[in-house]
Design an enzyme around this catalytic site. Sequence first.
Site, PDB file in Angstrom:
ATOM      1  N   ARG A 194      -5.340  -2.499   8.225  1.00 46.39           N
ATOM      2  CA  ARG A 194      -6.707  -2.656   8.545  1.00 46.39           C
ATOM      3  C   ARG A 194      -5.951  -3.822   6.484  1.00 46.39           C
ATOM      4  O   ARG A 194      -5.144  -3.639   6.397  1.00 46.39           O
ATOM      5  CB  ARG A 194      -7.682  -2.003   7.968  1.00 46.39           C
ATOM      6  CG  ARG A 194      -7.792  -1.191   6.970  1.00 46.39           C
ATOM      7  CD  ARG A 194      -8.590  -0.304   6.169  1.00 46.39           C
ATOM      8  NE  ARG A 194      -8.175   0.656   5.169  1.00 46.39           N
ATOM      9  CZ  ARG A 194      -7.387   2.001   5.179  1.00 46.39           C
ATOM     10  NH1 ARG A 194      -7.744   1.826   6.601  1.00 46.39           N
ATOM     11  NH2 ARG A 194      -7.584   2.569   4.530  1.00 46.39           N
ATOM     12  N   HIS A 230       3.077   3.539  -9.093  1.00 47.77           N
ATOM     13  CA  HIS A 230       2.641   1.830  -9.350  1.00 47.77           C
ATOM     14  C   HIS A 230       3.813   1.220 -10.089  1.00 47.77           C
ATOM     15  O   HIS A 230       4.371  -0.081  -9.568  1.00 47.77           O
ATOM     16  CB  HIS A 230       1.589   1.734 -10.284  1.00 47.77           C
ATOM     17  CG  HIS A 230       0.151   1.985  -9.460  1.00 47.77           C
ATOM     18  ND1 HIS A 230      -0.242   1.167  -7.889  1.00 47.77           N
ATOM     19  CD2 HIS A 230      -0.886   2.787  -9.908  1.00 47.77           C
ATOM     20  CE1 HIS A 230      -1.214   1.717  -7.642  1.00 47.77           C
ATOM     21  NE2 HIS A 230      -1.592   2.715  -8.640  1.00 47.77           N
ATOM     22  N   GLU A 272       0.003 -13.218  12.146  1.00 51.26           N
ATOM     23  CA  GLU A 272       1.306 -12.085  13.441  1.00 51.26           C
ATOM     24  C   GLU A 272       1.351 -10.844  12.091  1.00 51.26           C
ATOM     25  O   GLU A 272       1.221 -11.233  11.102  1.00 51.26           O
ATOM     26  CB  GLU A 272       2.305 -12.317  13.795  1.00 51.26           C
ATOM     27  CG  GLU A 272       2.824 -13.363  15.243  1.00 51.26           C
ATOM     28  CD  GLU A 272       1.977 -12.762  15.745  1.00 51.26           C
ATOM     29  OE1 GLU A 272       1.573 -11.881  16.444  1.00 51.26           O
ATOM     30  OE2 GLU A 272       1.527 -14.294  16.721  1.00 51.26           O
ATOM     31  N   GLU A 305     -12.278  -5.392  -5.210  1.00 52.67           N
ATOM     32  CA  GLU A 305     -12.341  -3.847  -5.031  1.00 52.67           C
ATOM     33  C   GLU A 305     -11.579  -2.587  -6.057  1.00 52.67           C
ATOM     34  O   GLU A 305     -12.329  -1.457  -6.652  1.00 52.67           O
ATOM     35  CB  GLU A 305     -12.532  -3.271  -3.653  1.00 52.67           C
ATOM     36  CG  GLU A 305     -12.934  -3.727  -3.090  1.00 52.67           C
ATOM     37  CD  GLU A 305     -12.797  -5.267  -2.783  1.00 52.67           C
ATOM     38  OE1 GLU A 305     -11.745  -5.743  -2.349  1.00 52.67           O
ATOM     39  OE2 GLU A 305     -13.295  -5.782  -1.583  1.00 52.67           O
ATOM     40  N   ASN A 306     -10.618  -3.209  -6.718  1.00 53.05           N
ATOM     41  CA  ASN A 306      -9.886  -2.156  -7.754  1.00 53.05           C
ATOM     42  C   ASN A 306     -10.568  -1.896  -9.191  1.00 53.05           C
ATOM     43  O   ASN A 306      -9.845  -0.605  -9.328  1.00 53.05           O
ATOM     44  CB  ASN A 306      -8.091  -2.470  -7.893  1.00 53.05           C
ATOM     45  CG  ASN A 306      -7.509  -2.494  -6.276  1.00 53.05           C
ATOM     46  OD1 ASN A 306      -6.477  -3.221  -6.338  1.00 53.05           O
ATOM     47  ND2 ASN A 306      -8.151  -1.778  -5.372  1.00 53.05           N
ATOM     48  N   TRP A 307     -11.066  -2.574  -8.597  1.00 56.93           N
ATOM     49  CA  TRP A 307     -11.788  -2.071  -9.973  1.00 56.93           C
ATOM     50  C   TRP A 307     -12.825  -1.472 -10.698  1.00 56.93           C
ATOM     51  O   TRP A 307     -12.576  -0.694 -11.233  1.00 56.93           O
ATOM     52  CB  TRP A 307     -12.650  -3.724 -10.970  1.00 56.93           C
ATOM     53  CG  TRP A 307     -11.937  -5.049 -11.231  1.00 56.93           C
ATOM     54  CD1 TRP A 307     -12.111  -5.862 -10.919  1.00 56.93           C
ATOM     55  CD2 TRP A 307     -11.720  -5.493 -12.587  1.00 56.93           C
ATOM     56  NE1 TRP A 307     -11.444  -7.047 -11.885  1.00 56.93           N
ATOM     57  CE2 TRP A 307     -10.736  -6.644 -12.055  1.00 56.93           C
ATOM     58  CE3 TRP A 307     -11.049  -4.858 -13.297  1.00 56.93           C
ATOM     59  CZ2 TRP A 307     -10.825  -7.276 -12.491  1.00 56.93           C
ATOM     60  CZ3 TRP A 307     -10.338  -5.326 -14.324  1.00 56.93           C
ATOM     61  CH2 TRP A 307      -9.433  -7.292 -13.918  1.00 56.93           C
ATOM     62  N   ASP A 352       0.646  -0.717   0.408  1.00 55.44           N
ATOM     63  CA  ASP A 352       0.177  -0.079   0.328  1.00 55.44           C
ATOM     64  C   ASP A 352       0.692   1.308   0.049  1.00 55.44           C
ATOM     65  O   ASP A 352       2.118   1.092   0.410  1.00 55.44           O
ATOM     66  CB  ASP A 352      -1.144  -0.442   1.462  1.00 55.44           C
ATOM     67  CG  ASP A 352      -1.720   0.890   1.123  1.00 55.44           C
ATOM     68  OD1 ASP A 352      -2.430   1.297   0.032  1.00 55.44           O
ATOM     69  OD2 ASP A 352      -3.237   1.381   1.715  1.00 55.44           O
ATOM     70  N   GLY A 353       0.373   2.492  -0.774  1.00 55.86           N
ATOM     71  CA  GLY A 353       0.961   3.603  -0.155  1.00 55.86           C
ATOM     72  C   GLY A 353       1.948   4.151  -1.818  1.00 55.86           C
ATOM     73  O   GLY A 353       2.416   5.495  -1.650  1.00 55.86           O
ATOM     74  N   TRP A 405       3.016   8.107  -2.040  1.00 56.13           N
ATOM     75  CA  TRP A 405       4.154   7.692  -3.001  1.00 56.13           C
ATOM     76  C   TRP A 405       4.947   8.607  -3.628  1.00 56.13           C
ATOM     77  O   TRP A 405       5.157  10.010  -4.207  1.00 56.13           O
ATOM     78  CB  TRP A 405       4.851   6.907  -3.097  1.00 56.13           C
ATOM     79  CG  TRP A 405       6.195   6.677  -3.200  1.00 56.13           C
ATOM     80  CD1 TRP A 405       7.227   6.573  -2.775  1.00 56.13           C
ATOM     81  CD2 TRP A 405       6.959   6.830  -5.421  1.00 56.13           C
ATOM     82  NE1 TRP A 405       8.163   6.262  -3.271  1.00 56.13           N
ATOM     83  CE2 TRP A 405       8.175   7.270  -4.558  1.00 56.13           C
ATOM     84  CE3 TRP A 405       6.103   7.247  -6.091  1.00 56.13           C
ATOM     85  CZ2 TRP A 405       9.693   6.968  -6.148  1.00 56.13           C
ATOM     86  CZ3 TRP A 405       7.366   7.289  -7.384  1.00 56.13           C
ATOM     87  CH2 TRP A 405       8.397   7.289  -7.233  1.00 56.13           C
TER      88      TRP A 405
END
Length: 247
Positions: free
Chosen positions: A192, A35, A205, A65-67, A18-19, A23
Amino acid sequence: MTQSGSAHVPQHVAIIMDGNGRWAKQRGLPRIEGHRRGVETVRAVVDAARELGIRYITLYAFSVENWKRPPEEVSGLMGLLDYFLKRELDNLIKNRVRLLTIGRTEALPAGVQRELARVIDATKDFKDWTLVLALNYGSRTEVADAARAYATAVQEGREQLADASWDRFSRYLYTAAIPEPDLLIRTSGEQRVSNFMLLQCAYSEMVFTPVLWPDFGKADLQSALEEYGRRERRYGLTTEQIKSGSS
Ligand code: FPP
């Protein structure tokens, strides 16, 4: 130094990358540049994981969900996936890394599906190292797919309802041939799990790092392993039971 064989090295590390967008934004660049840098991190982290003795690494590359993202970002991500598969094949073969996928890959563009099939076939006999790409993946979709397959097996007499159990049902998940993650890492400070391997991470973990995915490197992976090494995995038992070796 390789840590292969050390008790503190998890067998399976799953990562929510993520991020990338942040960035790029911090640098005034379009999101796709984040990306693109993220793909470079993928190669570096897959190499680092192998050097550290991690046998399975799963990367959340594209969620169901990325669609819903802007169409140009979706097509940019598909283009990067295609580029990654074409470019990485030689590296995966050289390092004897098997590629697997989890998710509804049948909905990916035809060209990406062809590349995936080619890389999966070319690496299928490697046993020591496995890279799992979660593509068009969502945990709830996975459960729905598994439930359908399990119900079909019951209808056809290959499963008995009376024997229903986690052990039997989990064989219908996309991850049937993959051990459960010992460690889940999420980059970029978000804390999350976002519909990622919800059942498989029941005892994993979790390590959350503020580092954005394009900046994540071997040292960050090592820090996560050190944090993992400090944790006590109890699986519902007491510390005393764990110490005395009872199960
Ligand atoms: C999350 O960053 C990242 C993604 C949704 C895609 C991850 C994809 C890659 C690293 C590149 C393609 C992968 C492979 C294996 C070739 P974000 O866009 O949600 O970042 P933000 O939260 O900062 O906006």
